[in-house]
Design an enzyme around this catalytic site. Structure first.
Site, PDB file in Angstrom:
ATOM      1  N   CYS A  26     -58.659  -7.978  17.494  1.00  0.00           N
ATOM      2  CA  CYS A  26     -58.264  -9.090  18.073  1.00  0.00           C
ATOM      3  C   CYS A  26     -57.756  -9.115  19.480  1.00  0.00           C
ATOM      4  CB  CYS A  26     -57.349  -9.936  17.028  1.00  0.00           C
ATOM      5  SG  CYS A  26     -56.115  -9.007  16.517  1.00  0.00           S
ATOM      6  N   HIS A  82     -52.004 -14.163  19.961  1.00  0.00           N
ATOM      7  CA  HIS A  82     -51.453 -12.847  20.519  1.00  0.00           C
ATOM      8  C   HIS A  82     -51.334 -13.225  22.149  1.00  0.00           C
ATOM      9  CE1 HIS A  82     -51.880 -11.080  17.048  1.00  0.00           C
ATOM     10  NE2 HIS A  82     -52.849 -10.380  17.044  1.00  0.00           N
TER      11      HIS A  82
END
Length: 339
Positions: free
Chosen positions: A125, A238
């Site tokens: 990710c 994130h």
């Protein structure tokens, strides 16, 4: 056209179903699989209740198999799943570094998906979010060095990680001592510079994934990459501070103009108006937010920027579905051959 989700009841499985609801991917039938513990439960897709089945140990009768059941499961079973003629798009780390398995972010190297031999890997990710912003800059100006510091949400550890943040924060707010299970230390009101196992070179595996996968996706192993990965007490999305040394100098205005035209990017960069990427605004969003674009004080002609991207979407579920859409658009699925 049959699509299967392996790991349908997990955090990424849930997001896969949500993304498929809105996807342009043509689907005649959706098959849901999970562990025996979750088998028999029902999930709703496009108004229809579907029963979750036990993950097969043999061929899966689907054209596309979106796998998010963990690396050990994929490593053991993915080659059996594709014996029915479908393609596995795997969200784990099981095949990312195999030379014969394409590692794909469609905005960057979608054509690599067409070279698959039954399995396509979804990147980590953190890497997926970074390369959406960095790859257009590399194509135009060339990137020599890339320094990344991450601010990674608990969603990176799945639903259990998010649950631990909520549960342990509740404990602290009620005067109790926080414990930890999913993370190396208690996560409430803390930041932890430790994600995955430490390697012999002093970096963690999460940090090295950014190095290895950036090279493979962008297709240039000469880029010098360094990463420090840090877990922070947010639920999802994130963020990353990225510094780039460029082969050909670029101004912040040139980078803003370039990224404004880049697929999968939303430029959010007006500090005077307090407009910049944040988990609060990037969560649930398909595009990766990019802002705080400014001249590097370290590299002449270099650029500093800040990105935020939803780890469960562009970092996982969305990217997997976009790969399937790319294959379908290019007539590269078994259903197209049958038609």
């Amino acid at each position: 056209m049959r699509v299967a989700i392996v790991g349908a009841t997990g955090a990424v499985g849930h997001e896969l179903m949500q993304v498929l609801e809105r996807s342009a991917l043509h689907i005649d039938e959706l098959l849901l699989y999970a562990s025996p513990r979750s088998a028999g439960s029902q999930l709703t897709f496009r108004g229809q209740a579907l029963t979750v089945q036990v993950t097969p140990e043999g061929p899966i009768p689907a054209d596309v198999i979106l796998a998010s059941a963990g690396g050990s499961v994929s490593k053991a079973l993915a080659h059996r799943w594709i014996e029915g003629g479908g393609v596995v798009i795997d969200n784990s780390s099981a095949f990312r570094y195999d030379a014969g398995v394409p590692l794909v972010v469609p905005e960057v190297n979608g054509e690599a998906a067409l070279t698959h031999q039954g399995i396509i890997a979804n990147p980590n990710c953190t890497t997926a979010i970074a390369v959406v912003a960095v790859a257009p800059i590399h194509r135009e100006y060339g990137v020599r060095r890339m320094i990344v510091s991450t601010y990674q949400a608990t969603s990176g550890a799945g639903q259990k990680g998010m649950d631990e943040l909520l549960e342990q924060t509740h404990r602290v707010l009620h005067g109790q001592e926080a414990t930890h299970k999913e993370f190396a230390h208690p996560i409430p009101f803390n930041v932890i510079p430790h994600i995955d196992a430490f390697q012999d070179n002093g970096y963690t595996k999460e940090e090295m994934k950014v190095v290895w996968e950036t090279h493979k996706i962008i297709g240039d192993p000469s880029i010098r990459v360094s990463c420090t990965a840090v877990r922070i007490p947010t639920l999802r999305t994130h963020s990353e501070a990225i510094t780039l040394e460029l082969e050909r100098p670029a101004t912040p205005d040139e980078i803003r103009a370039l990224l404004a035209q880049a697929a999968g990017v939303e430029v959010r960069d007006d500090p005077e108006a307090r407009l910049y990427p944040m988990p609060l605004t990037a969560s649930g969003k398909y595009d990766v937010e990019v802002g705080r674009i400014r001249e590097s004080l370290v590299f002449d002609g270099g650029i500093d920027l800040f990105v935020s991207g939803d780890q469960l979407l562009k970092g996982a579920a969305l990217n997997a579905v976009q790969i399937a859409e790319y294959l379908q658009t290019h007539g590269a699925l078994r259903s197209a051959q049958r038609a």
